[in-house]
Scaffold this motif. Structure first.
Motif, PDB file in Angstrom:
ATOM      1  N   TYR A   1       1.514  10.745  -5.291  1.00  0.00           N
ATOM      2  CA  TYR A   1       1.264   9.336  -5.602  1.00  0.00           C
ATOM      3  C   TYR A   1       2.169   8.885  -6.745  1.00  0.00           C
ATOM      4  O   TYR A   1       2.760   7.805  -6.694  1.00  0.00           O
ATOM      5  CB  TYR A   1      -0.200   9.124  -5.988  1.00  0.00           C
TER       6      TYR A   1
ATOM      7  N   HIS B   1       3.782  -9.019  -9.369  1.00  0.00           N
ATOM      8  CA  HIS B   1       4.018  -9.261  -7.945  1.00  0.00           C
ATOM      9  C   HIS B   1       4.026 -10.761  -7.641  1.00  0.00           C
ATOM     10  O   HIS B   1       4.744 -11.200  -6.752  1.00  0.00           O
ATOM     11  CB  HIS B   1       2.993  -8.530  -7.082  1.00  0.00           C
TER      12      HIS B   1
ATOM     13  N   HIS C   1       8.556   3.332  -5.495  1.00  0.00           N
ATOM     14  CA  HIS C   1       8.301   1.972  -5.006  1.00  0.00           C
ATOM     15  C   HIS C   1       8.847   0.947  -5.991  1.00  0.00           C
ATOM     16  O   HIS C   1       9.617   0.070  -5.618  1.00  0.00           O
ATOM     17  CB  HIS C   1       6.805   1.772  -4.785  1.00  0.00           C
TER      18      HIS C   1
HETATM   19  C1  HEA Z   1      10.262  -6.985  -6.070  1.00  0.00           C
HETATM   20  C2  HEA Z   1       9.528  -6.056  -6.344  1.00  0.00           C
HETATM   21  C3  HEA Z   1       8.321  -5.610  -5.613  1.00  0.00           C
HETATM   22  C4  HEA Z   1       7.855  -5.904  -4.349  1.00  0.00           C
HETATM   23  C5  HEA Z   1       8.470  -6.796  -3.322  1.00  0.00           C
HETATM   24  C6  HEA Z   1       6.636  -5.185  -4.195  1.00  0.00           C
HETATM   25  C7  HEA Z   1       5.873  -5.218  -3.042  1.00  0.00           C
HETATM   26  C8  HEA Z   1       4.630  -4.630  -2.927  1.00  0.00           C
HETATM   27  N1  HEA Z   1       3.967  -3.901  -3.884  1.00  0.00           N
HETATM   28 FE1  HEA Z   1       4.733  -3.371  -5.680  1.00  0.00          FE
HETATM   29  N2  HEA Z   1       5.455  -2.843  -7.482  1.00  0.00           N
HETATM   30  C9  HEA Z   1       6.637  -3.255  -8.022  1.00  0.00           C
HETATM   31  C10 HEA Z   1       7.530  -4.151  -7.471  1.00  0.00           C
HETATM   32  C11 HEA Z   1       7.380  -4.704  -6.198  1.00  0.00           C
HETATM   33  N3  HEA Z   1       6.364  -4.467  -5.320  1.00  0.00           N
HETATM   34  C12 HEA Z   1       6.852  -2.635  -9.301  1.00  0.00           C
HETATM   35  C13 HEA Z   1       8.030  -2.839 -10.233  1.00  0.00           C
HETATM   36  C14 HEA Z   1       5.747  -1.828  -9.531  1.00  0.00           C
HETATM   37  C15 HEA Z   1       5.455  -0.958 -10.751  1.00  0.00           C
HETATM   38  C16 HEA Z   1       5.792   0.456 -10.487  1.00  0.00           C
HETATM   39  C17 HEA Z   1       5.424   1.295 -11.648  1.00  0.00           C
HETATM   40  O1  HEA Z   1       4.292   1.183 -12.149  1.00  0.00           O
HETATM   41  O2  HEA Z   1       6.279   2.076 -12.088  1.00  0.00           O
HETATM   42  C18 HEA Z   1       4.873  -1.984  -8.378  1.00  0.00           C
HETATM   43  C19 HEA Z   1       3.643  -1.384  -8.260  1.00  0.00           C
HETATM   44  C20 HEA Z   1       2.762  -1.637  -7.209  1.00  0.00           C
HETATM   45  C21 HEA Z   1       1.415  -1.213  -7.200  1.00  0.00           C
HETATM   46  C22 HEA Z   1       0.697  -0.503  -8.331  1.00  0.00           C
HETATM   47  C23 HEA Z   1       0.780   0.948  -8.227  1.00  0.00           C
HETATM   48  C24 HEA Z   1       0.106   1.576  -9.371  1.00  0.00           C
HETATM   49  O3  HEA Z   1       0.184   1.081 -10.484  1.00  0.00           O
HETATM   50  O4  HEA Z   1      -0.561   2.598  -9.162  1.00  0.00           O
HETATM   51  C25 HEA Z   1       0.877  -1.620  -6.002  1.00  0.00           C
HETATM   52  C26 HEA Z   1      -0.522  -1.390  -5.596  1.00  0.00           C
HETATM   53  O5  HEA Z   1      -1.031  -1.955  -4.750  1.00  0.00           O
HETATM   54  C27 HEA Z   1       1.919  -2.299  -5.281  1.00  0.00           C
HETATM   55  C28 HEA Z   1       1.782  -2.859  -4.028  1.00  0.00           C
HETATM   56  C29 HEA Z   1       2.772  -3.577  -3.372  1.00  0.00           C
HETATM   57  C30 HEA Z   1       2.637  -4.086  -2.034  1.00  0.00           C
HETATM   58  C31 HEA Z   1       1.449  -3.909  -1.145  1.00  0.00           C
HETATM   59  C32 HEA Z   1       3.818  -4.744  -1.750  1.00  0.00           C
HETATM   60  C33 HEA Z   1       4.139  -5.445  -0.456  1.00  0.00           C
HETATM   61  O6  HEA Z   1       4.554  -6.724  -0.747  1.00  0.00           O
HETATM   62  C34 HEA Z   1       5.163  -4.733   0.348  1.00  0.00           C
HETATM   63  C35 HEA Z   1       5.342  -5.405   1.694  1.00  0.00           C
HETATM   64  C36 HEA Z   1       6.490  -4.848   2.446  1.00  0.00           C
HETATM   65  C37 HEA Z   1       6.419  -3.964   3.436  1.00  0.00           C
HETATM   66  C38 HEA Z   1       5.144  -3.386   3.845  1.00  0.00           C
HETATM   67  C39 HEA Z   1       7.678  -3.461   4.071  1.00  0.00           C
HETATM   68  C40 HEA Z   1       8.109  -4.140   5.333  1.00  0.00           C
HETATM   69  C41 HEA Z   1       7.229  -3.850   6.459  1.00  0.00           C
HETATM   70  C42 HEA Z   1       7.665  -3.627   7.689  1.00  0.00           C
HETATM   71  C43 HEA Z   1       9.082  -3.689   8.052  1.00  0.00           C
HETATM   72  C44 HEA Z   1       6.676  -3.405   8.722  1.00  0.00           C
HETATM   73  C45 HEA Z   1       6.875  -2.158   9.457  1.00  0.00           C
HETATM   74  C46 HEA Z   1       6.471  -0.957   8.732  1.00  0.00           C
HETATM   75  C47 HEA Z   1       5.222  -0.453   8.610  1.00  0.00           C
HETATM   76  C48 HEA Z   1       3.964  -1.216   8.783  1.00  0.00           C
HETATM   77  C49 HEA Z   1       5.033   0.985   8.230  1.00  0.00           C
HETATM   78  N4  HEA Z   1       3.054  -2.292  -6.042  1.00  0.00           N
END
Ligand code: HEA
Ligand code: HEA
Ligand code: CUA
Ligand SMILES: [Cu+2]
Lengths: 408, 118, 210, 681
Positions: free
Chosen positions: D87, D409, D94
């Motif tokens: 994780y 986000h 991620h």
């Molecule tokens: C631009 C930046 C960006 C973007 C777009 C996203 C997008 C998303 N993030 Fe992101 N996130 C960060 C930047 C970003 N994140 C950063 C910087 C952190 C901090 C990390 C750290 O703490 O070090 C973080 C941390 C973070 C956490 C916290 C983790 C933790 O602290 O334990 C979570 C939890 O839910 C999360 C969820 C998501 C989700 C659900 C999306 C969704 O929007 C994603 C949606 C996209 C897709 C799902 C891909 C495309 C899908 C397909 C092509 C479909 C086909 C494939 C399948 C279904 C398998 N992110």
């Protein structure tokens, strides 16, 4: 505009409805904090209360600004949408800007923020004011548990013979300010009891101050909030606020060594195992303190929890397991789901040095811990971080638990 | 169009300033000046008790001399003085930003008040 | 509306007549792309070196091992600083030479610059070996790590500069450096002077400030 | 004074290089080639832009799958999909992927493709360096992700605090991959920044002064300046970390007196400008789209421009708001709390000016417009939660909880990504010559809005009710169950909306054959990139337009009467440029060296981790690549034309060949044209 497709229409309506409902539910949720032991929204001490007093108006301002912006966007979108019957070559009035408006909405937010700034500054001053008559506690983060040192004799030193060393749970008298100093033995952690105050990082090499005070007796939970590696999620802590009298009794008991020789034959055996194996990391004052200090300790952080008065705690291993069974103590199959919040373990009379209610001890989990600690909580003992699996036999475990149960 | 790069440029293609070596003279003088300041700098080490920089003035004096050298090279050798102002702007953006940001950062460590530094 | 129409006509006319001759330096700012690019790069280098210098300032008091005062040999470093400073002079003379079309001197001055630079690097390597012998290894203390990283990083910059200078000499010898490319020399010169300027800073702040 | 120079330092001597006739690999590949090979050697800013976009979307799917893994793990208490160790790698990768390999490169994609078109340039200032930037980014990203196969990803979080990033606490190579990979992408960003800044400053079409530049170009300029100055700070920090991890230095070794806050300061001095450079391109994009579909000029062009610049400036003075609880002392905390708050002012100016742009317009709700409005509202939510963080005492409760995760986000997905989606739908016809299906586009928007809010809105409450971030597990009894479930469901809806977008790309392409081509100007748009045929011809403009005001193209189509009424003065077809054969236009030739040079870097980086000999190999490739680059003849000799003999003047490889655009506008050019003509002739 081209005709709108029905699917898109439906999707649009569903989205708008769901999102509206969602935000309403979110706002409502902010008012329901029962059963949420880590909530930041129901303060139980003066520091957290003054934060609350500051943040509520800020939330309100943010909410109002958002509603205004959203309202404006929706109004504009509705009112100025182009209609099918419009002449495509008919254009709206071409406005390039209105300087007074623009200056207006530069200044207005600045004024609002100036107000917020004043509140912020006064609150910062308030939170940093030193309280007279506070108890000094040094909190040291370790991968992945907390150590506490109480400067009982108030000489500014936490390591004197008159001082207390304990782990996992901090016991404080209700209504009295605690001046906490955070530090760390390995990586950065963060000490956070949301009910009592905001958090403060525990940085190796630095000593950071934090004020805590619980208004009422009770249990205040916390969670390490600076990512500190493998078991960061399992690094919790607990502040046990007790009436002043109980606190004094607790202090008196903590100051004692564990000198009493065990009488139960199992416990006597357990003590031997203890000295052979556990003593290389853990200390039981009066039993093996000297040894732990001289031998190079096989841990990166250099210390394992002091177990002199283990049974005075309600929880163990970074407060994720209950040391005492809150539910049916006779059911050998209850391996409590870790951190059963609804009923945090309660040491009862043992807290202040009274007898340990052995029947209530959560043996299942404690034994499992001794059997294979890394399986109970992700740790990295081969890298010197965490408690190893010592491959104890069932008998040894039995004996050790019997011995540990004498540590009131 | 038959000239090769080794031929000298026909004098008609040059404007007056280039023929004489006055620019080079300026460069040499500048270098002498820089050398002199460097000597001064080193003197602060050799004679720490000289009244000009004794006591608390050593660091400011050193910093001033350093800055003088710094900007001399920048302006004369690197032509900043003679070039388009935008180059000055661009470079100063980086330089000033670096100085401000890093000074601010150092002050959060309180290294300016060493007594409070463990 | 008539106004607008004529405006449009004139725009179209302007487009058509937009000159398409290939004139170098004919840029919006009047500065060639390469030169502007080099200055931008140097500006960003300020932040890179700034970071390393700041780190040094933070760590210059070691908890163990030799201190700066004990280890530095100021007379020696002053000499090598002086050498680097003078290389700036030879560099600028080289630029001046090529602008005059004097390829002979161009090569002499560039060669001299490279040589002075190499002397500086040699001095630095010597300094490092002495320090190590006196017990200041890279891992000895926070001071030693910061010191070696900062000055070593600067040394790498000088070395890259020397390589560029040598390449210029080669190009010039093969006749690939005519006057209209004098800017190439100037730009390498900018880099070289910048490295010198950084050393001016380091010399004062790292070596001379007690 | 003898030093005063009335002429540029470089003389035009009048002689001509003999064309260098090298053998073998030194021959430049032919321009005008097609097929996959042409992509490897291309120096065309448009192809490079497309590759940036494609690579970023590829990484987005990877980062998104990582996000879905996170969400599935957190679906219920004590999730068992991922171990704690895994994780930690997943959320680190991620965050790192999304920021460095998705949002930044999509910004670069738009900047590369659009900015030269918006300023009427043939290409960027250094086309080969541009290609190099792209390859370095791609190889850096692949290198970073290759850690999954070589012992596990980084597990320190995207900001990778010391000392947890040290070898003792993270003994696998993951963090080395993180560190070296991001140094490589940093080199790419830095080269790109220099390149694009020079392009904007030097290569605008005649008549385009700075205050006539399209807003997207302005925001690109600010963004690239932020990159120019922010990347070196990160690189400095990473050099320290590299020294610590690979060579046992003591920068973060507390036992030797190191201060762990050093890393935090350096990281966030980079990190905060970084977040603004992620949002500004999106701001630029919507500033183009909103006026187009409101049929009205942008409201307060100078305010929008200057607020962008102000954000860029102020962004440098707020970094310690990420460190409110790390023990920097009340004075520092107060200072940074105040500076942070006031950054809401310029941002607010933008938001309100956009609303005012729509006010009184005739809004057409096309997909790009919907996404733009999405940005305006969703970013505002994120921005306002940002303001609640800037209130430092409140932040001591919020920091490192899901409330922060919600904030970023909302600004990153709800801001930057919605903006990018708007840009994709808007510019797709310009880039690929076919429109994306509008019906699917709208469905895409609503689905995304739904999924996005379901995913991230609940995180506000989760955070305020105490859920820490970066925890692989939580226990029942803390009240986290319900909202985590909602968020996970939302994430899958969000994923399906992305899938719908990807589907739309291919579906619309297959349908496009039967539809009329969109033509140069499908949206009745405003800026000059819509003047040229779609898809953009290789040479961009023929002839280069002379620009006389903001939204120049619009005012070639429409005139404005004194009382603000708009009348058409020319048919669009008459104003747009026709496809020409472009024969007389000189374009820089492709080159092998950018990809070769970039390829050396990950090899050297593998060497640092695994075996120093590999370092040598990488070093040789880099040095060889550099020499090949420098010695490469200016152009493909066979492609040179004889319209005038000065072509081969291109002094620095192909890179100067594009300086042919003439016109020096806002800075009076000090060259004396007469003299210039004389010396050239
Ligand atoms: C631009 C930046 C960006 C973007 C777009 C996203 C997008 C998303 N993030 Fe992101 N996130 C960060 C930047 C970003 N994140 C950063 C910087 C952190 C901090 C990390 C750290 O703490 O070090 C973080 C941390 C973070 C956490 C916290 C983790 C933790 O602290 O334990 C979570 C939890 O839910 C999360 C969820 C998501 C989700 C659900 C999306 C969704 O929007 C994603 C949606 C996209 C897709 C799902 C891909 C495309 C899908 C397909 C092509 C479909 C086909 C494939 C399948 C279904 C398998 N992110
Ligand atoms: C695109 C990226 C982006 C943007 C634009 C912003 C914008 C802002 N951010 Fe955010 N931020 C991040 C990305 C971004 N942030 C990330 C990734 C993190 C987490 C990093 C990590 O820990 O992993 C973070 C974390 C973060 C923190 C640290 C939280 C913590 O860890 O404790 C803080 C604290 O002050 C903060 C503040 C702000 C503020 C004040 C703004 C402002 O610029 C917002 C301004 C906008 C508005 C306010 C809305 C519009 C304004 C109006 C309509 C006018 C009227 C308004 C008022 C009168 C209030 N951000
Ligand atoms: Cu300790 Cu997180
Ligand atoms: Cu920030």
């Amino acid at each position: 505009m081209p005709r709108r497709s029905l699917t898109v229409r439906i999707l649009q309506v569903v989205t708008l409805v769901v999102v509206t409902f969602l935000f309403a539910a979110l706002i409502a949720a902010a008012f329901f904090n029962d059963g949420r032991p880590l909530t930041t929204l129901s303060p139980s001490g003066p520091s957290s209360a003054s934060i609350q007093k500051l943040v509520l108006p800020v939330f309100a301002i943010a909410g109002v600004v958002f509603v205004l912006v959203l309202g404006a966007v929706l109004t504009v979108a509705w009112k100025f949408r182009s209609k099918d019957e419009d002449d495509p070559e008919e254009f709206p009035e071409q406005v390039h800007g209105r300087t007074f408006l623009e200056i207006g909405w530069t200044i207005l937010p600045a004024l609002i923020l100036a107000g917020v700034a004043v509140g912020t500054v006064t609150t910062i001053i308030d939170l940093n004011r030193k309280e007279p008559d506070s108890i000094n506690v040094q909190v040291t983060g370790q991968q992945w548990w907390w150590q506490y040192k109480y400067d009982v004799n108030n000489d500014g030193n936490f390591d004197g013979p008159e001082d207390i060393i304990t782990a996992t749970e901090m016991v404080v008298p209700a209504g009295r300010p605690i001046q906490v100093t955070t530090t760390s033995n390995d990586v950065i952690h963060s000490y956070w009891i949301p009910g009592l105050n905001g958090k403060r990082d525990a940085v190796p090499g630095l000593r950071n101050p934090l004020k805590l005070q619980a208004d009422e007796p009770g249990i205040y939970r916390g969670q390490c909030t600076e990512y500190c590696g493998l078991s960061h999620a399992n690094m919790r802590m607990l502040v046990r606020a007790v009436p002043a009298g109980d606190y004094d009794a607790w202090v008196r008991n903590q100051l004692k060594d564990h000198a009493a020789e065990p009488t139960d034959p199992k416990a006597i055996e357990g003590k031997k195992t203890w000295l052979a194996l556990c003593g290389q990391c853990h200390v039981i004052k009066g039993v093996n303190d000297v040894k732990a200090k001289t031998t190079p300790v096989p841990l990166v952080a250099g210390v394992a929890p002091d177990l002199t008065h283990l049974m005075t705690r309600g929880t163990f291993a970074g407060s994720i397991f209950n040391l005492y069974n809150p539910t049916d103590p006779n059911d050998p199959n209850v391996l409590l789901s870790a951190g059963d919040v609804a009923s945090a373990g309660n040491p009862g009379a043992a807290l202040t040095g009274g007898t340990v209610a052995t029947a209530n001890v959560n043996r299942v989990t404690l034994e499992a811990w001794l059997r294979n600690a890394p399986a109970m909580k992700p740790m990295y003992p081969q890298g010197g971080r965490g408690m190893p699996n010592l491959a104890l036999t069932e008998d040894q475990i039995d004996q050790l638990v019997a011995y540990l149960e004498t540590l009131n | 169009m038959t000239l090769t790069s080794h031929d000298p440029i026909p004098a008609s293609n040059l404007d007056g300033a280039v023929e004489d070596y006055s620019r080079d003279k300026v460069y040499v003088l500048t270098a002498l000046f820089l050398a002199a300041v460097t000597v001064l700098e080193v003197l602060t080490y050799a004679y720490p008790d000289f009244p000009v920089w004794a006591d608390n003035l050593l660091i400011p004096v050193l910093m001033i001399m350093m800055a003088v050298k710094f900007f001399t090279v920048l302006y004369i050798f690197m032509h900043l003085k003679f070039d388009k102002p935008i180059l000055t702007w661009v470079f100063y953006a980086g330089l000033v930003l670096a100085v401000l940001v890093y000074l601010a950062m150092l002050s959060t460590f309180r290294i300016w008040w060493p007594e409070s530094h463990s | 509306m008539a106004e607008a129409l004529t405006a449009r006509e004139s725009i179209k006319a302007a487009d058509a007549h937009a000159p398409s001759a290939h004139i170098e330096h004919d840029t919006n700012t009047g500065i060639s792309n390469t030169k502007l690019g080099m200055w931008l790069f140097l500006a960003s280098e300020c932040l890179l070196f700034g970071g390393l210098i700041t780190t040094y300032l933070l760590y210059k008091r070691p908890l163990e091992g030799p201190t700066p005062e004990e280890i530095f040999d100021i007379p020696f470093t002053s000499t090598s600083s002086f050498v680097l400073l003078m290389s700036s002079l030879t560099m600028v003379l080289a630029v001046s030479a090529i602008e005059r079309g004097d390829h002979e001197r161009l090569r002499i001055w560039i060669g001299a610059t490279a040589l002075l630079g190499a002397t500086f690097i040699a001095g630095q390597i010597y300094e490092f070996t002495v320090f190590v012998r006196e017990g200041l290894g890279f891992t000895t203390s926070r001071f030693s790590s910061a010191f070696y990283t900062l000055t070593g990083f600067h040394g790498v910059h000088v070395t890259i500069g020397i390589i560029m200078l040598m390449s210029l000499v080669l190009l010039s010898l093969r006749g690939k450096l005519p006057e209209h490319r004098s800017e190439t020399v100037e730009i390498v010169g900018l880099y070289w002077h910048f490295v010198d300027v950084v050393w001016i800073f380091i010399f004062a702040v790292v070596y001379l400030v007690p | 004074m003898a030093l005063t120079e009335s002429r540029p330092l470089a003389l035009t001597s009048g002689d001509v290089d003999t064309v260098y006739k090298p053998a073998g690999v030194f021959t430049r590949p032919k321009s005008g080639a097609t097929g996959w090979k042409s992509w490897l050697t291309t120096v065309d800013h448009k192809k490079i832009g497309i590759m940036y976009g494609a690579a970023a979307i590829f990484f987005f799917v990877i980062g998104g799958i990582e996000a879905l893994l996170i969400r599935v793990q957190l679906w219920a208490p004590r999730g068992t999909l991922l171990s704690a160790n895994l994780y930690n790698q997943v959320f680190t990768m991620h965050g790192t992927t999304m920021i460095f390999l998705v949002v930044m490169p999509i910004g670069a994609a738009f900047a590369n493709y659009l900015m030269p078109l918006q300023i009427g340039a043939r290409d960027v200032a250094y086309p080969r360096i541009n290609a190099f930037s792209f390859w370095a980014f791609l190889f850096g990203g692949v290198f970073l992700n290759s850690s999954w196969l070589l012992g596990g990803g980084a597990d320190g979080g995207w900001f990778n605090y010391a000392p947890n990033n040290g070898v003792i606490f993270s003994p696998t190579n993951g963090i080395d991959f993180w560190n070296l990979g991001l140094i490589i992408t940093g080199v790419a960003s830095l080269a790109g920044a220099v390149n694009l800044i020079v392009t904007v400053l030097n290569m605008r079409a005649p008549g385009m002064t700075l205050m006539k530049m399209p807003i997207f170009t302005w925001m690109t300029l600010v963004t690239q300046f932020l990159l120019l100055f922010a990347i070196p700070v990160l690189t400095a920090a990473q050099i320290l970390l590299m020294m610590d991890r690979l060579f046992d230095a003591n920068f973060f070794n507390v036992a030797k007196g190191a201060n762990p806050l050093l890393w935090q300061h350096l990281f966030w001095i980079f990190g905060h400008p970084e977040v603004y450079l992620m949002i500004l391109p999106a701001f630029g994009i919507v500033s183009e789209i909103l006026p187009t579909f409101a049929r009205k000029p942008i409201f307060g062009y100078p305010f929008i421009v200057f607020s962008g610049i102000a954000i860029g400036f102020m962004g440098w003075g707020v970094w310690a708001h990420h460190m409110f609880v790390s023990g920097i002392g009340p004075i520092t905390v107060t200072t940074f709390a105040l500076t942070t708050m006031f950054i809401a002012v310029p941002t607010g100016v933008k938001i309100l000016n956009w609303v005012a742009t729509m006010w009184g317009g005739k809004l057409q709700f096309t997909s790009p417009m919907l996404f733009s409005i999405g940005l305006v509202t969703m970013f505002t939510i994120g921005g306002l939660s940002g303001v609640t963080h800037s209130v430092a005492p409140a932040d001591t409760q919020q920091t490192d909880t899901y409330y922060i995760v919600a904030h970023f986000h909302y600004v990153l997905f709800g801001g930057a990504f919605f903006g990018f989606m708007a840009g994709f739908y808007f510019y797709w016809p310009k880039v690929f010559g076919y429109l994306l299906n509008e019906k699917l586009g709208k469905a895409n928007f609503w689905l995304m809005l739904l999924g996005f809010n379901l995913t991230f809105a609940p995180m506000h409450i989760l955070g305020l009710q105490g859920m820490s971030r970066r925890i692989y597990t939580y226990d029942a009894g803390y009240g986290f169950e319900v909202w985590n479930k909602v968020a996970t469901i939302g994430a899958f809806i969000l994923a399906s909306s992305i899938a719908l977008f990807i589907f739309n790309m291919f579906y619309s392409k297959s349908k496009a054959k039967n539809l009329p081509a969109p033509g140069a100007d499908p949206w009745d748009a405003r800026t000059i990139e819509w003047m040229i045929p779609s898809p953009t011809p290789e040479y961009n403009f023929d002839p280069i337009p002379t620009v006389s005001r903001v939204d120049d193209f619009w005012y070639r189509k429409y005139g404005e009467t004194k009382d603000g009424k708009l009348v058409r003065i020319a048919a669009t077809d008459d104003v747009v440029q026709k496809l020409s054969d472009g024969k007389h236009i000189h374009l820089p030739s492709p080159s092998y060296w950018p990809i070769v040079l970039a390829f050396g870097m990950p090899i050297a980086a593998y060497g640092l981790i695994f075996n120093m000999w590999l370092c040598l190999v990488g070093g040789i490739i880099i040095v060889g690549g550099l020499y090949g680059w420098v010695l490469e003849p200016p152009d493909d000799p066979e492609a040179s034309h004889d319209d005038d003999g000065t072509d081969t003047h291109a002094s620095d490889g192909g890179d100067a060949a594009v300086t042919e655009i003439s016109g020096s506008v806002d800075q009076p050019n000090e060259l004396d044209p007469a003299k210039e003509a004389e010396t050239v002739g």
